[in-house]
Design a protein around this motif. Structure first.
Motif, mmCIF file in Angstrom:
data_model
loop_
_atom_site.group_PDB
_atom_site.id
_atom_site.type_symbol
_atom_site.label_atom_id
_atom_site.label_comp_id
_atom_site.label_asym_id
_atom_site.label_seq_id
_atom_site.Cartn_x
_atom_site.Cartn_y
_atom_site.Cartn_z
ATOM 1 N N GLU A 83 0.851 -1.183 0.000
ATOM 2 C CA GLU A 83 0.000 0.000 0.000
ATOM 3 C C GLU A 83 0.889 1.236 0.000
ATOM 4 O O GLU A 83 1.965 1.229 0.600
ATOM 5 N N LEU A 84 0.423 2.268 -0.677
ATOM 6 C CA LEU A 84 1.191 3.511 -0.754
ATOM 7 C C LEU A 84 0.368 4.671 -0.207
ATOM 8 O O LEU A 84 -0.759 4.895 -0.642
ATOM 9 N N VAL A 85 0.946 5.385 0.748
ATOM 10 C CA VAL A 85 0.299 6.558 1.346
ATOM 11 C C VAL A 85 1.219 7.751 1.119
ATOM 12 O O VAL A 85 2.399 7.697 1.482
ATOM 13 N N ILE A 86 0.698 8.802 0.505
ATOM 14 C CA ILE A 86 1.509 10.004 0.296
ATOM 15 C C ILE A 86 0.913 11.119 1.140
ATOM 16 O O ILE A 86 -0.295 11.351 1.099
ATOM 17 N N ALA A 87 1.761 11.786 1.912
ATOM 18 C CA ALA A 87 1.287 12.869 2.780
ATOM 19 C C ALA A 87 1.916 14.187 2.357
ATOM 20 O O ALA A 87 3.106 14.254 2.057
ATOM 21 N N PHE A 88 1.094 15.229 2.317
ATOM 22 C CA PHE A 88 1.510 16.569 1.891
ATOM 23 C C PHE A 88 1.297 17.540 3.046
ATOM 24 O O PHE A 88 0.217 17.536 3.647
ATOM 25 N N SER A 89 2.260 18.388 3.297
ATOM 26 C CA SER A 89 2.073 19.437 4.299
ATOM 27 C C SER A 89 1.629 20.720 3.599
ATOM 28 O O SER A 89 2.441 21.381 2.936
#
Lengths: 345, 345
Positions: free
Chosen positions: B270-276
């Motif tokens: 699974e791939l989770v991308i987080a952006f600030s």
């Protein structure tokens, strides 16, 4: 200039660049903008080819782009975000300035983003996706446009046609690339239906009262619809959030307010995300590039197509035989060179 | 245990956890899996609620998941990628272990990814998106599933229903969240049509010969179609590439090969991308969170809905009044506790 109906890619580049240089663009802006226009023509993607010269010049004339802008790179060291401020110029030289830094950052950190701010954008995103895949990286690119699309369930233009593009590098030859509008159709297609006096397919648009319509004129006065119903609408909204609001740049309704028209190239920002498959797959079994080829084989093997194949076929032909242009198109280029926008009026 | 038709969220959590503890899961696995199941039930998202207990136990029984696995965090310092190896256990404890590190990395670098490998995944992605938005970050989450969807133009199952989910944090209250399958419909919906003896809507599926079909039975033996035609097909392919191949984990056809069935929970990554948003918008005018609220207002103001509102309404009700369960459901929970899978046979 040599009059031929199949100029080489380099010859067409020189010719388009000359038009822009003569009509107000700096060498930096002219070169980069010409490169994407010639790439469009090379790939037989006429909607993004020399047809765009006129819109470029009109946007300059309207004072909505700085034709001599010098983009500024902010390396933003210590972060995964590289920024380029286009300083009101076209996106293309800003993008070209940012890509090497983006690639370096993505190789170092595994994942990185390039933010372009304050740019005028009109080229297809596939050319940008391909520039990143050339670095051996996967790329996800998106940007808002003008408010011409109603969110699903809504009645008024709010979202843009917000293109969403992705690329994966392939070791031998052209990359895997898709690039599409998150609306059912591009706005230009509505215009083509109108001119041809044809009715629109079901589900493309609503009229100014928010009612479904097949009439292209009514659709142009109303709103287009997102592709894939509420799912496309959600992706279009995500693009407003990530590639408009999050990067501190204009959303599609704000772009339309700023320009007052959809006939000029939109001023906004753009978000490019680059992934290093080597970094992501480190320590895991299997080479990601080889495995991807197996997936592509499975797609092709059952009779489905990979996206962008028509473009790539046209490109191969243009690289071998030159770009095929009609005599009328060549004359039009001459007139644009001589007279700029007056060639059209 | 107290017999009530509206247990509190905490009471249902305790009850579901007790079933898993009694039937082979470690405390770590049981707690995390129960949390997403209870979240589904709380949000009246029945397809991801207590109905999933059975599938969880079946996957354990089939030996396709390690019910006592201890996930391992690899901080991967100096990069934008945090990795968690689920070690063959469920994705949920691996995700819970990775989120704080992902959030810290995203705050530091502006952008970061969490890769989960070797996990058995069955929960809806919205619960994971929401965990990231709680950290004040935007999130994009995706994963393959089993090969049940034909690429557009193809004739055989290859892609998964590959969910694509996104979230944006909202300062006051629930986040903006969407989470959808990149197939037209979920596979469970085909099964519901079959049981009800109803014909499928046009465009949902093809039969084993690759021909369009309205017959749910023929569709289950054939393939589902992607949402939005070639665009959805392209996004589904992208998810195989990024969240399967790139992270060195199984693609949807490989998952199906491994399990030999679509009735067990899929094993993959699974791939989770987080952006600030703070980092991306730094130095630009306007607060991104306030601007996003204006966009949401414009969507709601024209009569369109934000996604997930039905879930959020159910959640508010469950938080106030408890989760509404029928007497039959409560009895079923008791039987599952007493007898595990034998309660079903």
């Amino acid at each position: 200039m040599m009059e031929t109906s199949t100029p080489t890619i380099a010859a067409l580049q020189e010719r388009v660049e000359a038009i822009f240089l003569r009509h107000g663009l700096s060498a930096l802006q002219a070169g980069a903008v010409a490169r994407v226009i010639v790439a469009g023509e090379r790939d037989a993607c006429k909607s993004h080819g020399i047809y765009r010269i006129e819109g470029t010049l009109r946007t300059v004339k309207a004072g909505k782009v700085n034709p001599k802008a010098v983009p500024m790179l902010d390396l933003n060291e210590g972060s995964a975000i590289v920024k380029v401020n286009a300083n009101g110029g076209f996106a293309n030289p800003a993008f070209e300035l940012g890509v090497p830094a983006l690639a370096e950052r993505a190789r170092k950190l595994g994942l990185a983003a390039l933010v372009i701010n304050d740019c005028t954008h009109f080229s297809a995103l596939w050319s940008e996706v391909e520039a990143v895949t050339k670095e051996g990286l996967a790329a996800l690119v998106m940007c808002p446009s003008y408010a011409t699309v109603a969110p699903t369930g809504g009645i008024k233009p709010l979202l843009g046609t917000n293109p969403f593009a992705f690329g994966w590098p392939r070791p031998d030859g052209v990359p895997y690339v898709f690039d599409f509008a998150t609306s059912v159709a591009a706005r230009g297609e509505l215009e083509l239906y109108r001119r041809a006096g044809k009715l629109l397919p079901q589900g493309w648009a609503i009229d100014a009262d928010g009612e479904p319509t097949n009439d292209p004129q009514a659709a142009l006065a109303g709103a287009m619809l997102p592709f894939g119903g509420h799912k496309g609408s959600a992706i279009g909204t995500m693009i407003e959030l990530l590639a408009g609001i999050m990067i501190g740049d204009l959303t599609s309704p704000e772009v339309l307010d700023y320009l007052g028209t959809t006939t000029l190239a939109p001023m906004h920002g753009e978000l490019v995300i680059a992934f290093s498959p080597e970094a992501f797959s480190a320590g895991r079994a299997g080479d990601p590039f080889a495995r991807a080829e197996m997936l592509f084989e499975s797609i092709i093997g059952q009779g489905a197509r990979l996206p962008s194949q028509r473009r790539f076929a046209a490109r191969a032909k243009a690289e071998a035989d030159g770009i095929s242009l009609t005599a009328a198109e060549l004359e039009h280029l001459d007139r644009l060179f001589e007279k700029g926008l007056e060639a059209i009026a």
